[in-house]
Enzyme design. Structure first.
Site, short mmCIF file in Angstrom:
data_model
loop_
_atom_site.label_atom_id
_atom_site.label_comp_id
_atom_site.label_asym_id
_atom_site.label_seq_id
_atom_site.Cartn_x
_atom_site.Cartn_y
_atom_site.Cartn_z
N CYS A 19 21.71 -1.60 9.35
CA CYS A 19 20.88 -1.88 10.54
C CYS A 19 21.11 -3.28 11.08
O CYS A 19 20.27 -3.83 11.79
CB CYS A 19 19.40 -1.67 10.21
SG CYS A 19 19.02 0.00 9.66
N ILE A 20 22.17 -3.91 10.74
CA ILE A 20 22.68 -5.19 11.24
C ILE A 20 21.69 -6.34 11.11
O ILE A 20 21.70 -7.27 11.90
CB ILE A 20 23.22 -5.07 12.69
CG1 ILE A 20 24.20 -6.21 13.00
CG2 ILE A 20 22.11 -4.93 13.72
CD1 ILE A 20 25.07 -6.00 14.23
N GLU A 21 20.86 -6.32 10.04
CA GLU A 21 19.98 -7.47 9.82
C GLU A 21 20.30 -8.23 8.53
O GLU A 21 19.72 -9.29 8.30
CB GLU A 21 18.50 -7.03 9.82
CG GLU A 21 17.95 -6.53 8.49
CD GLU A 21 18.32 -5.10 8.16
OE1 GLU A 21 17.76 -4.55 7.20
OE2 GLU A 21 19.16 -4.52 8.87
N GLY A 67 21.32 1.99 1.72
CA GLY A 67 22.13 2.08 2.93
C GLY A 67 23.31 1.13 2.82
O GLY A 67 23.22 0.09 2.16
N ASN A 111 24.94 -4.81 7.39
CA ASN A 111 24.53 -3.59 6.68
C ASN A 111 24.30 -2.46 7.68
O ASN A 111 24.77 -2.49 8.81
CB ASN A 111 23.26 -3.88 5.89
CG ASN A 111 22.08 -4.17 6.80
OD1 ASN A 111 22.21 -4.88 7.80
ND2 ASN A 111 20.93 -3.62 6.49
N THR A 164 11.23 -0.95 10.90
CA THR A 164 10.14 -0.66 9.96
C THR A 164 9.42 0.63 10.33
O THR A 164 8.20 0.70 10.29
CB THR A 164 9.11 -1.81 9.94
OG1 THR A 164 8.58 -1.98 11.26
CG2 THR A 164 9.73 -3.11 9.47
#
Length: 779
Positions: A422-424, A222, A420, A615
């Site tokens: 998923c903003i983590e 991603g 990224n 997850t």
């Protein structure tokens, strides 16, 4: 009716209630079509009891076992013999050499521990297939394949770690990321989940990034792209004498690339694009996800991408002042060719003192004074435009730029300009000389695996975090890199991202409710233990293999742990160590933290350690709730690439059975209420309080939990919010609260829909808007 009697016999045989039934004989009498029908029939009965879903899962496993090899080495041999085998010769050689050990250790009975959603997800996405789409391995084979890839493909075959990793995977104590699962052992093992790219403002690099993103996506990664350096629309291009198209057409181009370059053919490609709020094209950016009609017909929209905002403290300060009528909210817009480097600087402090280290604020107002701005708006106008889009599509995400940078162990490397998918993940990246494209390898720990009756096993969690750290560190060395810039970044910083899942399961098992002081304390202690275990093992690995090359100058090299950066910023009180010691009952004491600091000065193997990603896939496989989230509903259908599945909250059912309340009447009321129990007054108030869904609880609770765990997160977290109605004031309340508490992520997805009690659908759909799109960093 025939299905009913067969299922009744199967249930009796499976659960040992009718010893006169020969289960194998009964199953062998059924053909493939009949078994598939039974699986669907059992799944539909989940509302009556979750055991029906368990039975459906076991039937699905049985069906798979009937068509696959009965030993690991045989499964590998059959795959290797295929004309288009994906397996690498090195991997096959290792398996053949040690096949006696692998075949004797693997335990296929553990496949029957998978949930129905889990086994179907494995079959659809993770298990290797031949060129005709026929599945060639079992879940246990996949776990062993991953373990061998991690610890058996280097110069030394570490059999102890191979077997330990297999054991942890097969017992669902840990999980590895999707690209690791479906690429391990193959000829092109791209094992990394997340990639960060920074797009430069020149034609060559603009197209290079289209190519790079496509190659990465094809391998299952991603992607997050920073667009803040691209000049705004109508900006003059001196080299050609023409005017720039701005970011819109480029976003459309990346949207097309994403649709074409799917993730290894297994699922759609997934990109997120990020922009800072001072960019002249900010309103165009905010409108693009929702453009319809003529604009869509002209292909000026990009609905398949995800969008993210990189928000500085200065904007939040101006917004808050405008909300409270302390200022007019004036916000200036720039084109980066006229006002360079705004995205390359950040505010080290949040203080309003004139001598505070606020490089972004200083440069921003310097450009204002020099009249370099190309537009003027207000903070409220920007946030209103953001809200219009977020109500429709759930994003743009919000990342707090300054908090992310000032709390980064790698802040000395360079400014973090984007995240990224998923903003983590928060890794510095840049183009040009010695370009670096951020990469992170992910895994997650099943928090529910450490529940011990009425207590929690923090020592076990610490040990598991250490094992995952070693796994991910090896993946850095053993994986395939699509570009030299990705390899350079990963080898220099060696970042890893360890996440969690099953936090809601922990609270349900311990009979705690989200938002209670006890739950917040355990949330904090769990993530402290996770970080401690990862850091401890990373220090040990540094002694053995050396520190990551960018270690000198890092916060850790100065004896500063992740929570210390929060204390330094004033977002965590110094007495946190005593609080964690009390919650863990002495497992983690202040002395241990000081010993960790002293050891870190000598060297750390990995620049980053923890990151809390979505997850969904891990949760699907193991029957646990997603990451750190509350239960979305107590009854819903889950839509995935593998189909639709009914999910019933087994903890609620067990609690109601315990007090003799699980009945057809309660089941029907649960159905009618769309998975909510808040208006089922026969259920005790204490149980209703514990099983409030993510939308039914005050959203400030989610912010407070995030603030408790965030100091122990090296990177960031995918923090969702759930609202009944699209009211900007409610959303701003949690965003401002999160910013004031120092959170790194403001929001991932914001979900809006009517409350469960107002819906008359039989079963409400799970609101995992990101599920099909963001699985690259899902586990």
């Amino acid at each position: 009716m025939e299905n009913f009697f067969i299922v009744k016999k199967l249930a009796s045989a499976t659960y040992g209630k009718a010893l006169n039934v020969d289960l194998n004989k009964l199953l062998q009498a059924l053909n493939h079509h009949s078994l598939q029908g039974l699986i669907s029939y059992c799944s539909a009965l989940t509302i009556l009891h979750y055991d029906y879903s368990t039975l459906a899962a076991r039937l699905s496993v049985y069906l798979l076992h009937q068509s696959t090899a009965s030993s690991f080495s045989k499964a590998v041999s059959l795959q290797a013999a295929q004309s288009c085998s994906r397996l690498s010769s090195h991997f096959v050689d290792v398996v053949y050499k040690y096949k006696a050990i692998f075949d004797s250790y693997i335990d296929y009975s553990r496949d029957y521990k998978l949930s129905l959603l889990g086994i179907e997800t494995m079959k659809n996405s993770y298990l290797l297939k031949n060129k005709d789409g026929v599945i060639m391995e079992r879940p246990q084979d996949a776990y062993m394949r991953v373990a061998i890839m991690i610890h058996g493909m280097g110069r030394v075959v570490n059999m102890k770690m191979i077997l330990l990793t297999y054991d942890l995977l097969s017992r669902h104590v840990i999980t590895h990321a999707s690209p690791t699962m479906f690429n391990a052992g193959t000829k092109k093992p791209q094992l990394s989940s997340c990639f960060l790219l920074n797009v430069n403002d020149n034609l060559e690099n603009l197209y290079d990034m289209v190519k790079t993103a496509g190659i990465i996506s094809g391998g299952g990664g991603g992607i997050g792209l920073c667009l803040s350096g691209i000049r705004a629309k109508n900006s003059f291009i001196s080299g050609s004498g023409l005017r720039s198209n701005g970011i819109q057409n480029y976003i459309v181009l990346q949207n097309a690339s994403q649709c074409y370059a799917n993730q290894g053919g297994l699922r759609p490609g997934a990109y997120a694009v990020y922009l800072e709020l001072w960019h002249q094209d900010i309103f165009t950016f905010l409108q693009m996800p929702r453009l319809k009609g003529q604009m869509a017909e002209q292909r000026l929209n990009a609905p398949n991408l995800k969008y993210g905002l990189w928000v500085p403290d200065l904007f939040m300060e101006i917004l808050e002042d405008q909300i409270h009528n302390r200022g007019d909210g004036t916000w200036y817009l720039f084109s980066p060719d006229q006002a360079p480097n705004l995205h390359k600087v950040f505010d080290l402090e949040r203080s309003q003192h004139e001598n505070a280290h606020r490089e972004f604020k200083k440069l921003y107002y310097q450009y204002v004074a020099e009249k370099r701005y190309t537009g003027v708006t207000t903070a409220k106008e920007i946030i209103k435009e953001w809200f219009k889009t977020v109500v429709q599509v759930g994003n743009p995400y919000i990342g707090f730029k300054d908090a992310i940078n000032r709390k980064s162990n790698l802040s000395h490397v360079g400014t973090i300009t984007n995240s990224n998918l998923c903003i983590e993940i928060t890794i510095p990246c840049w183009e040009g000389n010695e370009a670096e494209q951020g990469v992170c390898n992910l895994a997650a720990v099943n928090l529910a695996a450490f529940i011990r009756e009425s207590s929690y096993d923090y020592r076990g969690l610490i040990e598991a975090a250490g094992n995952v750290t070693e796994n991910l560190d090896n993946i850095i060395d053993n994986g395939y890199y699509p570009t030299e810039a990705t390899r350079r970044s990963n080898m220099r910083h060696r970042p890893i991202g360890i996440g969690v899942f099953g936090l809601a399961d922990v609270f349900a098992s311990l009979k705690m409710k989200f938002g209670s002081p006890e739950a917040i304390a355990i949330d904090e202690a769990i993530h402290a233990a996770l970080y401690y275990g990862a850091m401890r093992r990373s220090i040990e690995l540094a002694k053995e293999k050396g520190s990551h090359p960018s270690f000198p100058g890092s916060a850790a090299s100065k004896g500063l742990l992740q929570p210390d950066l929060w204390v330094r910023c004033g977002d965590l009180i110094p007495s946190w160590e005593n609080r964690v010691a009390q919650t863990t009952q002495g497992v983690l004491t202040p002395k241990k933290w000081w010993q960790l600091r002293l050891a870190a000065i000598q060297g750390v193997r990995n620049g980053y350690l923890t990151a809390l990603m979505p997850t969904a896939t891990s949760s699907n496989s193991t029957g646990k709730n997603e990451c750190f989230e509350p239960f979305t509903s107590n009854l819903y259908t889950r839509r995935t690439l593998s189909g639709e599945f009914i999910i019933l909250n087994k903890y609620l059912m067990d609690d109601l059975e315990e007090i003799n309340l699980w009945s057809e009447d309660i089941q029907q009321q649960l159905l009618n209420a769309g998975g909510s129990i808040q208006h089922i007054l026969d259920i005790p108030a204490e149980i209703r309080e514990r099983y409030k869904t993510s939308r039914e609880m005050n959203q400030k609770i989610l912010t407070k939990h995030a603030a408790a765990r965030n100091p122990f997160v090296s990177q960031s977290m995918s923090l969702n919010y759930y609202f009944y109605e699209p009211e900007l004031s409610q959303v701003l309340t949690v965003l401002v609260l999160g910013w004031k508490k120092g959170l790194t992520t403001g929001s991932y997805y914001c979900h809006f829909s009517p409350g469960a009690g107002t819906q008359k659908k039989i079963i409400r759909n799970s609101e995992k808007a990101c599920n099909a799109d963001c699985e690259a960093c899902l586990l």
